[in-house]
Design a protein around this motif. Structure first.
Motif, PDB file in Angstrom:
ATOM      1  N   LEU A  94       0.826  -1.216   0.000  1.00 13.22           N
ATOM      2  CA  LEU A  94       0.000   0.000   0.000  1.00 13.22           C
ATOM      3  C   LEU A  94       0.856   1.260   0.000  1.00 13.22           C
ATOM      4  CD1 LEU A  94      -3.017  -0.596   2.403  1.00 13.22           C
ATOM      5  CD2 LEU A  94      -2.944  -0.661  -0.080  1.00 13.22           C
ATOM      6  N   MET A  97       2.569   2.389  -3.155  1.00 14.90           N
ATOM      7  CA  MET A  97       1.645   3.061  -4.071  1.00 14.90           C
ATOM      8  C   MET A  97       1.328   4.481  -3.622  1.00 14.90           C
ATOM      9  SD  MET A  97      -0.745  -0.241  -4.733  1.00 14.90           S
ATOM     10  CE  MET A  97      -2.111   0.622  -5.442  1.00 14.90           C
ATOM     11  N   THR A  98       0.986   4.633  -2.345  1.00 16.25           N
ATOM     12  CA  THR A  98       0.661   5.989  -1.879  1.00 16.25           C
ATOM     13  C   THR A  98       1.901   6.884  -1.949  1.00 16.25           C
ATOM     14  OG1 THR A  98       1.075   5.227   0.369  1.00 16.25           O
ATOM     15  CG2 THR A  98      -1.211   5.347  -0.318  1.00 16.25           C
ATOM     16  N   ALA A 101       2.355   7.979  -5.509  1.00 18.28           N
ATOM     17  CA  ALA A 101       1.372   9.000  -5.911  1.00 18.28           C
ATOM     18  C   ALA A 101       1.719  10.358  -5.311  1.00 18.28           C
ATOM     19  CB  ALA A 101      -0.031   8.572  -5.476  1.00 18.28           C
ATOM     20  N   TYR A 105       3.575  12.979  -8.290  1.00 17.95           N
ATOM     21  CA  TYR A 105       2.584  13.801  -8.966  1.00 17.95           C
ATOM     22  C   TYR A 105       2.297  15.081  -8.201  1.00 17.95           C
ATOM     23  CZ  TYR A 105       1.944   9.540 -11.562  1.00 17.95           C
ATOM     24  OH  TYR A 105       2.176   8.448 -12.326  1.00 17.95           O
ATOM     25  N   PHE A 117      -1.905  11.675   6.512  1.00 15.15           N
ATOM     26  CA  PHE A 117      -1.255  10.398   6.847  1.00 15.15           C
ATOM     27  C   PHE A 117      -0.317  10.567   8.039  1.00 15.15           C
ATOM     28  CE2 PHE A 117      -2.107   8.813   2.398  1.00 15.15           C
ATOM     29  CZ  PHE A 117      -2.769   7.668   2.771  1.00 15.15           C
ATOM     30  N   LEU A 128      -9.036   5.593  18.758  1.00 14.14           N
ATOM     31  CA  LEU A 128      -9.527   4.673  17.724  1.00 14.14           C
ATOM     32  C   LEU A 128     -10.166   3.429  18.334  1.00 14.14           C
ATOM     33  CD1 LEU A 128      -6.321   4.677  15.473  1.00 14.14           C
ATOM     34  CD2 LEU A 128      -8.216   6.269  15.397  1.00 14.14           C
ATOM     35  N   PRO A 131     -14.345   2.588  18.254  1.00 15.04           N
ATOM     36  CA  PRO A 131     -14.865   2.367  16.906  1.00 15.04           C
ATOM     37  C   PRO A 131     -14.194   1.213  16.166  1.00 15.04           C
ATOM     38  CG  PRO A 131     -14.439   4.704  17.271  1.00 15.04           C
ATOM     39  CD  PRO A 131     -13.862   3.976  18.428  1.00 15.04           C
ATOM     40  N   ALA A 154      -3.783  -0.821   8.010  1.00 12.49           N
ATOM     41  CA  ALA A 154      -4.325   0.526   7.841  1.00 12.49           C
ATOM     42  C   ALA A 154      -3.534   1.533   8.658  1.00 12.49           C
ATOM     43  CB  ALA A 154      -5.797   0.543   8.255  1.00 12.49           C
ATOM     44  N   THR A 157       0.070   2.273   7.510  1.00 13.20           N
ATOM     45  CA  THR A 157       0.156   2.963   6.228  1.00 13.20           C
ATOM     46  C   THR A 157       0.531   4.433   6.432  1.00 13.20           C
ATOM     47  OG1 THR A 157      -1.444   1.485   5.253  1.00 13.20           O
ATOM     48  CG2 THR A 157      -1.117   3.560   4.132  1.00 13.20           C
TER      49      THR A 157
ATOM     50  N   THR B  19      -3.812   8.529 -12.624  1.00 16.05           N
ATOM     51  CA  THR B  19      -2.828   7.636 -12.006  1.00 16.05           C
ATOM     52  C   THR B  19      -2.685   7.884 -10.507  1.00 16.05           C
ATOM     53  OG1 THR B  19      -1.662   7.928 -14.089  1.00 16.05           O
ATOM     54  CG2 THR B  19      -0.599   6.556 -12.430  1.00 16.05           C
ATOM     55  N   PRO B  20      -2.418   9.130 -10.075  1.00 21.76           N
ATOM     56  CA  PRO B  20      -2.264   9.296  -8.621  1.00 21.76           C
ATOM     57  C   PRO B  20      -3.511   8.899  -7.848  1.00 21.76           C
ATOM     58  CG  PRO B  20      -2.300  11.432  -9.707  1.00 21.76           C
ATOM     59  CD  PRO B  20      -2.166  10.403 -10.777  1.00 21.76           C
ATOM     60  N   LEU B  22      -5.695   6.542  -8.601  1.00 20.64           N
ATOM     61  CA  LEU B  22      -5.752   5.086  -8.513  1.00 20.64           C
ATOM     62  C   LEU B  22      -4.715   4.546  -7.527  1.00 20.64           C
ATOM     63  CD1 LEU B  22      -6.402   3.949 -12.188  1.00 20.64           C
ATOM     64  CD2 LEU B  22      -7.962   3.957 -10.247  1.00 20.64           C
ATOM     65  N   PHE B  23      -3.540   5.143  -7.546  1.00 20.09           N
ATOM     66  CA  PHE B  23      -2.491   4.665  -6.656  1.00 20.09           C
ATOM     67  C   PHE B  23      -2.786   4.985  -5.193  1.00 20.09           C
ATOM     68  CE2 PHE B  23       0.113   3.874 -10.340  1.00 20.09           C
ATOM     69  CZ  PHE B  23       0.958   2.871  -9.920  1.00 20.09           C
ATOM     70  N   LEU B  24      -3.466   6.112  -4.981  1.00 29.67           N
ATOM     71  CA  LEU B  24      -3.776   6.511  -3.608  1.00 29.67           C
ATOM     72  C   LEU B  24      -4.946   5.738  -3.027  1.00 29.67           C
ATOM     73  CD1 LEU B  24      -3.481  10.398  -3.379  1.00 29.67           C
ATOM     74  CD2 LEU B  24      -2.348   8.711  -1.932  1.00 29.67           C
ATOM     75  N   PRO B  26      -6.388   2.644  -2.622  1.00 29.49           N
ATOM     76  CA  PRO B  26      -6.434   1.580  -1.615  1.00 29.49           C
ATOM     77  C   PRO B  26      -5.918   2.039  -0.251  1.00 29.49           C
ATOM     78  CG  PRO B  26      -5.227   0.877  -3.585  1.00 29.49           C
ATOM     79  CD  PRO B  26      -5.525   2.320  -3.756  1.00 29.49           C
ATOM     80  N   GLY B  27      -4.782   2.701  -0.253  1.00 33.16           N
ATOM     81  CA  GLY B  27      -4.199   3.162   1.015  1.00 33.16           C
ATOM     82  C   GLY B  27      -5.109   4.143   1.716  1.00 33.16           C
ATOM     83  N   LEU B  28      -5.636   5.076   0.951  1.00 37.58           N
ATOM     84  CA  LEU B  28      -6.494   6.111   1.516  1.00 37.58           C
ATOM     85  C   LEU B  28      -7.773   5.502   2.096  1.00 37.58           C
ATOM     86  CD1 LEU B  28      -5.943   9.047   1.748  1.00 37.58           C
ATOM     87  CD2 LEU B  28      -7.212   9.455  -0.357  1.00 37.58           C
ATOM     88  N   PHE B  30      -8.271   2.363   3.240  1.00 37.16           N
ATOM     89  CA  PHE B  30      -7.932   1.667   4.476  1.00 37.16           C
ATOM     90  C   PHE B  30      -7.749   2.654   5.618  1.00 37.16           C
ATOM     91  CE2 PHE B  30      -7.531  -2.423   2.788  1.00 37.16           C
ATOM     92  CZ  PHE B  30      -7.140  -3.296   3.789  1.00 37.16           C
ATOM     93  N   PHE B  31      -6.953   3.682   5.337  1.00 37.10           N
ATOM     94  CA  PHE B  31      -6.597   4.644   6.366  1.00 37.10           C
ATOM     95  C   PHE B  31      -7.831   5.403   6.849  1.00 37.10           C
ATOM     96  CE2 PHE B  31      -4.192   8.336   8.041  1.00 37.10           C
ATOM     97  CZ  PHE B  31      -3.303   7.639   8.834  1.00 37.10           C
ATOM     98  N   VAL B  33     -11.023   4.364   6.777  1.00 36.31           N
ATOM     99  CA  VAL B  33     -11.946   3.497   7.504  1.00 36.31           C
ATOM    100  C   VAL B  33     -11.433   3.195   8.908  1.00 36.31           C
ATOM    101  CG1 VAL B  33     -12.912   1.168   7.588  1.00 36.31           C
ATOM    102  CG2 VAL B  33     -12.920   2.444   5.441  1.00 36.31           C
ATOM    103  N   TYR B  34     -10.129   2.942   9.030  1.00 38.28           N
ATOM    104  CA  TYR B  34      -9.600   2.482  10.313  1.00 38.28           C
ATOM    105  C   TYR B  34      -9.007   3.587  11.179  1.00 38.28           C
ATOM    106  CZ  TYR B  34     -10.136  -2.578   9.924  1.00 38.28           C
ATOM    107  OH  TYR B  34     -10.639  -3.848   9.868  1.00 38.28           O
ATOM    108  N   VAL B  35      -8.677   4.747  10.586  1.00 37.49           N
ATOM    109  CA  VAL B  35      -8.041   5.784  11.388  1.00 37.49           C
ATOM    110  C   VAL B  35      -8.825   7.096  11.388  1.00 37.49           C
ATOM    111  CG1 VAL B  35      -5.926   7.091  11.809  1.00 37.49           C
ATOM    112  CG2 VAL B  35      -5.777   4.740  10.975  1.00 37.49           C
ATOM    113  N   VAL B  36      -9.149   7.612  10.214  1.00 40.10           N
ATOM    114  CA  VAL B  36      -9.735   8.949  10.161  1.00 40.10           C
ATOM    115  C   VAL B  36     -11.171   8.956  10.706  1.00 40.10           C
ATOM    116  CG1 VAL B  36     -10.290  10.918   8.717  1.00 40.10           C
ATOM    117  CG2 VAL B  36      -8.278   9.531   8.207  1.00 40.10           C
ATOM    118  N   PRO B  38     -12.787   6.720  12.613  1.00 41.53           N
ATOM    119  CA  PRO B  38     -12.902   6.412  14.031  1.00 41.53           C
ATOM    120  C   PRO B  38     -12.633   7.599  14.950  1.00 41.53           C
ATOM    121  CG  PRO B  38     -11.850   4.597  12.941  1.00 41.53           C
ATOM    122  CD  PRO B  38     -12.014   5.675  11.911  1.00 41.53           C
TER     123      PRO B  38
END
Lengths: 282, 309
Positions: A94, A97-98, A101, A105, A117, A128, A131, A154, A157, B19-20, B22-24, B26-28, B30-31, B33-36, B38
């Motif tokens: 993950l 990729m992030t 990006a 870009y 992040f 956290l 929840p 998660a 990341t 591209t950015p 799509l690349f972002l 999955p990570g975004l 996950f993050f 749902v589990y961090v922001v 909550p």
């Protein structure tokens, strides 16, 4: 170099220094050395009050064998592996990729997402807890390794994106521009140009995350309960209540639980320190 | 930025945007749902009285700011926890000078120094659970090495260091300082490696030595290392949980609780499942942390602006 290199000092100063370093080291590691000695003592030493003296007999092999045969320790260790390894793989995937990006870009909100992040990576776990526990229960993943893995991926990341993005920023941008001029598709640039250059960062992150996750205790007790899913950090507490006051076994168990990250560190030292000290030098 | 390949389709023309994203994604996802999310949910839950069973809106009771009211006006344990957090914050910072001191001590090139450095770093690699156990035995009343050692000086701490409400928190903080100092040490060793030798020479020519050299020439160059040491130490101090849970479980008489531990106790332990009340404690801790996070981000933003290409 600072302080002045010892070679430039007098002979006696050099000798003093060389004698002092191991001495200070022994003092520094005294609690650990004590536990290592604990773990090879027989039970009788403790009942007779010989806590800090030399072992009256060598019981190391016996004690460590009992850790593996008389308790669910192997199960806990295996759980830790099954939690740690998928987390490492997931997080690295993950964050490559992030990081790509955010590092390559330019778009509106880039810095905002990046800072989100970083900020998320600093928050206290407790905000956290309720929840995330709820969510895990709702997904039917409470008391499973998968539930822990998903959360760890998660959360980590955040830190890994910070790491990867800064690493990619430091790569020579001309490489990417050259590839674009050649008409290489963006995802191919990621796969064939950037990813091979990221190997050191991936190695550093992998060992770091391995250690962090292996040593996690809080989420282990929040999201899991029994020997089926609990990792060794949580398992060691039930191990200790099983062998209450039997210091020879408790210490042997602790050493077994602590060992894998230690081995990882000594095998991958350079990467580990490179990862930990990212940003300590400009 | 859509200059290249104007002849391609929509996808090709917009590839620098697509591209950015799509690349972002999955990570975004996950993050978030589990961090922001909550974080916001916790704020919301903190306005309820809820035992964690069933749906929050159905089983819980909306109480507004009552949980906070109770915390600040009626909860003595909250006050103790808050003060202990202050102790942790202040004393934990000692890891920074201590780490610097050891780094200076070890920054030499004798035979085997690499091995020494990694052995000094050792405590950081071990899980805090094990550190807690180890120090727990070290502090055992009467039989513990610490008690034996201070006994030689005629000092007798009733109940042992972590069995005595007056000393327990300090005992745990010392245990926490051990790995944290190792961490700061490694940061400074890396920093010292990169110190510019020419500036040291220039300093020497100006007659700077020892402390003056350290203060005026070396420390300014170690600023990035100090910043990171500061960040990780503050975060570590406010996150302290494992050691407390292992060494004293909040006791004796609740004297070693900190907010992170007290929250867990209220929300998820045998003392009852007060999820709303626990969330209110978590929110307070989060807001304290936010002051520091804001400062860190601001610092990083300044660096980022300076680096803009």
């Amino acid at each position: 170099m600072f302080p002045t290199p010892i070679e430039k000092r007098s002979q006696s100063a050099q000798l003093t220094y060389q004698a002092m370093v191991p001495l200070v080291l022994i003092l520094w590691l005294l609690p650990l050395i004590a536990v290592a000695v604990f773990s090879i003592k027989p039970l009788a030493d403790f009942t007779q009050g010989n806590y800090w003296g030399l072992p009256s007999s060598f019981e190391g092999i016996n004690n460590y064998t009992r850790v593996f045969t008389d308790s669910p320790m192997p199960q806990y260790l295996w759980n830790s592996v099954l939690i740690t390894v998928p987390t490492v793989i997931g997080v690295v995937a993950l964050s490559c990729m992030t990081g790509f990006a955010l590092g390559i870009y330019r778009f509106r909100g880039n810095l905002l997402i990046f800072f989100m992040f970083i900020a998320g990576n600093f928050v206290p776990f407790q905000i956290l807890m309720v929840p995330v526990r709820d969510l895990t229960l709702g997904l039917g993943l409470y008391d499973t390794k998968a539930g822990l893995v998903l959360f760890h991926i998660a959360f980590q990341t955040g830190f890994c994106t910070l790491f990867m993005r800064n690493f990619i920023r430091a790569l020579p941008f001309e490489l990417i521009e050259a590839a674009r001029v050649e008409g290489v598709a963006e995802w191919r640039i990621f796969w064939y140009v950037v990813l091979p250059l990221m190997k050191p960062a991936i190695a550093a992150l992998a060992v770091l995350i391995f250690t962090f996750i292996w040593n996690d205790y809080f989420w282990a007790i929040v999201l899991t309960q029994g020997p089926d899913a609990q990792p060794v950090t949580a398992g060691i507490t039930s191990f200790n209540s099983q062998f209450i006051a039997q210091y020879h076994l408790m210490s042997a168990g602790s050493i077994v639980a602590a060992l894998p990250p230690v081995l990882m560190f000594f095998m991958m030292q350079r990467h580990f320190i490179a990862g930990l000290t990212l940003g300590a030098v400009k | 930025m859509t200059t290249a390949s104007a002849d391609g389709g929509w996808l090709a023309r917009n590839r620098m945007t697509i591209t950015p994203i799509l690349f972002l994604l999955p990570g975004l996802l996950f993050f978030s749902v589990y961090v922001v999310f909550p974080i916001f949910q916790s704020f919301y839950i903190s306005t309820f009285e809820w035992n964690g069973l069933g749906e929050l809106e159905e089983q819980g009771r909306y109480v507004g700011l009552q949980n906070y009211h109770e915390l600040f006006y009626y909860d003595r344990n909250f006050e103790i926890s808050l003060w202990n957090n202050v102790r942790w914050l202040v004393l934990y910072l000692l890891a920074i000078p201590a780490g610097l001191f050891i780094a200076l001590f070890l920054n030499q090139t004798i035979v085997g120094i690499r091995v020494y450095k990694s052995l000094f770093f050792f405590p950081f690699v071990i899980s805090q659970v094990v550190v807690g156990l180890v120090f727990g035995w070290f502090y055992l009343p009467n039989d513990g090495l610490f008690d034996v050692l201070v006994g030689w000086f005629g000092i007798d701490i009733k109940g042992g260091v972590i069995g005595n409400p007056n000393t327990a928190t300090y005992g745990i903080i010392v245990a926490g300082l051990w790995p944290q100092t190792a961490y700061c040490m490694i940061l400074y060793l890396t920093g010292l490696n990169a110190v510019d030798p020419e500036q040291i020479e220039a300093g020497r020519l100006d007659g700077a030595k020892g402390w003056r050299m350290l203060w005026h020439v070396i420390l300014p160059q170690l600023r990035p290392a100090t910043f990171i040491a500061f960040v990780v130490t503050i975060i570590g101090a406010l996150r302290s949980f494992d050691l407390i849970s292992i060494m004293t479980n909040g006791g004796p008489f609740g004297s070693t609780r900190v907010l992170s531990f007290y929250m867990f106790e209220k929300a998820l332990s045998e003392y009852g499942f007060r999820m709303g009340y626990g969330s209110a404690i978590a929110v307070v801790l989060f807001l304290i942390m936010l002051i520091f996070i804001g400062y860190f981000l601001w610092q990083m933003y300044q660096d980022e602006k300076a680096l803009r290409r």
